[in-house]
Motif scaffolding. Structure first.
Motif, PDB file in Angstrom:
ATOM      1  N   ARG A  91       0.861  -1.187   0.000  1.00  0.00           N
ATOM      2  CA  ARG A  91       0.000   0.000   0.000  1.00  0.00           C
ATOM      3  C   ARG A  91       0.900   1.240   0.000  1.00  0.00           C
ATOM      4  N   MET A  92       0.999   1.840  -1.132  1.00  0.00           N
ATOM      5  CA  MET A  92       1.943   2.930  -1.349  1.00  0.00           C
ATOM      6  C   MET A  92       1.526   4.202  -0.605  1.00  0.00           C
ATOM      7  N   PRO A  93       2.467   4.910   0.016  1.00  0.00           N
ATOM      8  CA  PRO A  93       2.149   6.222   0.579  1.00  0.00           C
ATOM      9  C   PRO A  93       1.862   7.240  -0.525  1.00  0.00           C
ATOM     10  N   ARG A  94       1.038   8.209  -0.205  1.00  0.00           N
ATOM     11  CA  ARG A  94       0.714   9.278  -1.155  1.00  0.00           C
ATOM     12  C   ARG A  94       1.974  10.085  -1.460  1.00  0.00           C
ATOM     13  N   ALA A 188       6.982  12.123  -0.654  1.00  0.00           N
ATOM     14  CA  ALA A 188       5.788  11.827   0.124  1.00  0.00           C
ATOM     15  C   ALA A 188       5.110  13.120   0.580  1.00  0.00           C
ATOM     16  N   THR A 189       3.776  13.079   0.617  1.00  0.00           N
ATOM     17  CA  THR A 189       3.025  14.261   1.046  1.00  0.00           C
ATOM     18  C   THR A 189       1.672  13.847   1.622  1.00  0.00           C
ATOM     19  N   ALA A 190       1.201  14.643   2.584  1.00  0.00           N
ATOM     20  CA  ALA A 190      -0.155  14.465   3.113  1.00  0.00           C
ATOM     21  C   ALA A 190      -1.160  15.280   2.312  1.00  0.00           C
ATOM     22  N   TYR A 201       4.873  22.347  -2.452  1.00  0.00           N
ATOM     23  CA  TYR A 201       4.962  20.979  -1.941  1.00  0.00           C
ATOM     24  C   TYR A 201       5.362  20.975  -0.471  1.00  0.00           C
ATOM     25  N   VAL A 202       4.641  20.188   0.327  1.00  0.00           N
ATOM     26  CA  VAL A 202       4.943  20.034   1.748  1.00  0.00           C
ATOM     27  C   VAL A 202       5.281  18.568   1.998  1.00  0.00           C
ATOM     28  N   ALA A 203       6.491  18.321   2.468  1.00  0.00           N
ATOM     29  CA  ALA A 203       6.947  16.950   2.695  1.00  0.00           C
ATOM     30  C   ALA A 203       6.248  16.330   3.900  1.00  0.00           C
ATOM     31  N   ALA A 204       6.018  15.024   3.840  1.00  0.00           N
ATOM     32  CA  ALA A 204       5.466  14.266   4.958  1.00  0.00           C
ATOM     33  C   ALA A 204       6.513  13.274   5.444  1.00  0.00           C
ATOM     34  N   THR A 205       6.604  13.117   6.747  1.00  0.00           N
ATOM     35  CA  THR A 205       7.593  12.194   7.325  1.00  0.00           C
ATOM     36  C   THR A 205       6.946  10.933   7.893  1.00  0.00           C
ATOM     37  N   ASP A 206       5.674  11.007   8.260  1.00  0.00           N
ATOM     38  CA  ASP A 206       4.964   9.836   8.778  1.00  0.00           C
ATOM     39  C   ASP A 206       4.326   9.093   7.604  1.00  0.00           C
ATOM     40  N   LEU A 207       5.083   8.216   6.992  1.00  0.00           N
ATOM     41  CA  LEU A 207       4.610   7.547   5.781  1.00  0.00           C
ATOM     42  C   LEU A 207       3.466   6.580   6.048  1.00  0.00           C
ATOM     43  N   GLN A 208       3.414   5.992   7.224  1.00  0.00           N
ATOM     44  CA  GLN A 208       2.334   5.059   7.531  1.00  0.00           C
ATOM     45  C   GLN A 208       0.971   5.738   7.479  1.00  0.00           C
ATOM     46  N   SER A 209       0.921   6.987   7.901  1.00  0.00           N
ATOM     47  CA  SER A 209      -0.365   7.689   7.972  1.00  0.00           C
ATOM     48  C   SER A 209      -0.898   8.099   6.603  1.00  0.00           C
ATOM     49  N   ILE A 210      -0.049   8.071   5.585  1.00  0.00           N
ATOM     50  CA  ILE A 210      -0.489   8.512   4.258  1.00  0.00           C
ATOM     51  C   ILE A 210      -0.486   7.372   3.239  1.00  0.00           C
ATOM     52  N   ARG A 211      -0.409   6.140   3.736  1.00  0.00           N
ATOM     53  CA  ARG A 211      -0.520   4.997   2.821  1.00  0.00           C
ATOM     54  C   ARG A 211      -1.948   4.872   2.324  1.00  0.00           C
TER      55      ARG A 211
END
Length: 235
Positions: A91-94, A188-190, A201-211
């Motif tokens: 399940r790929m992160p956004r 990765a981004t939320a 563009y705003v980077a996301a660090t919590d990849l699990q939350s954006i899968r």
């Protein structure tokens, strides 16, 4: 084969290719989402005989995209190309894709195209979920946040009234053939709205939350749009 036969064969092939290529260039491929993503499947692709009838070679050619020269709205693909095998646990992160500007400093947003083969996919495009059948192409426009996973096994497209006489049952996996507009990476981004410029563009660090979520068939029926031919519709 005599010289006369060879010349006749060459003339027939050239004429056939010329006519078919002209038809392919004027064809309207797939449909466009509000985000700018284009999806091509079934009747939205250009289908023709691969060889002149005189040759009696029963092969069919399905064109999913005419290329940048014919359609300037299609990116000129010069990035990497490869294959990813998906199942329901992948399940790929956004994310989006950024590349160095061709001129000057800084970055620019770039497009990606995915060809779905060997199974049924689920993709998120700008916050919207789509179920995509095999032999489809999805061109995620530059700046469109997207993610992918495989559809759960057991989806009967015919029973859902989607595929007409064609039998299609999802198996919980598919193969993605990907290609980038330019050399890029995974950003990765939320964000779910289309990003208009690289600076937004705003980077996301919590990849699990954006899968992309793992959804059951019933959940997909409620939440997703289902691609077939020239449309993506809710059930």
């Amino acid at each position: 084969m005599s010289i006369h036969q060879l010349l006749k064969f060459a003339a027939i092939t050239a004429l056939f290719s010329s006519v078919q290529c002209q038809n392919a260039t004027t064809f309207e491929y797939g449909f466009l989402l509000p985000s700018g993503t284009r999806i091509i499947h079934g009747s939205g692709s250009f289908v023709r005989d691969a060889y002149p009838p005189e040759l009696n070679i029963p092969a069919t050619l399905r064109i999913l995209n005419p290329g940048h020269t014919v359609d300037p709205m299609t990116p000129s693909w010069s990035g990497s190309m490869g294959i990813v095998e998906f199942n329901t646990t992948v399940r790929m992160p956004r994310h989006v894709h950024l590349a160095a500007k061709k001129h000057g400093k800084g970055q620019r947003l770039v497009a990606e195209r995915i060809t779905v083969i060997g199974g049924v996919a689920v993709t998120e495009q700008a916050g919207k979920l789509f179920v995509v059948p095999p032999n489809s192409m999805v061109i995620a426009a530059a700046g469109v946040p997207h993610a992918w996973t495989a559809a759960p096994p057991g989806i009967d497209f015919q029973a859902l009234g989607l595929s007409g006489d064609e039998k299609l049952l999802s198996t919980g996996k598919f193969t993605a053939v990907f290609e980038y507009e330019d050399n890029t990476g995974f950003y990765a981004t939320a964000q779910t709205d289309v990003i208009k410029k690289a600076e937004d563009y705003v980077a996301a660090t919590d990849l699990q939350s954006i899968r992309i979520p793992g959804l059951s068939i019933e959940e997909l029926k409620k939440r997703a749009r289902w691609v077939w031919g020239r449309e993506a519709r809710k059930l």
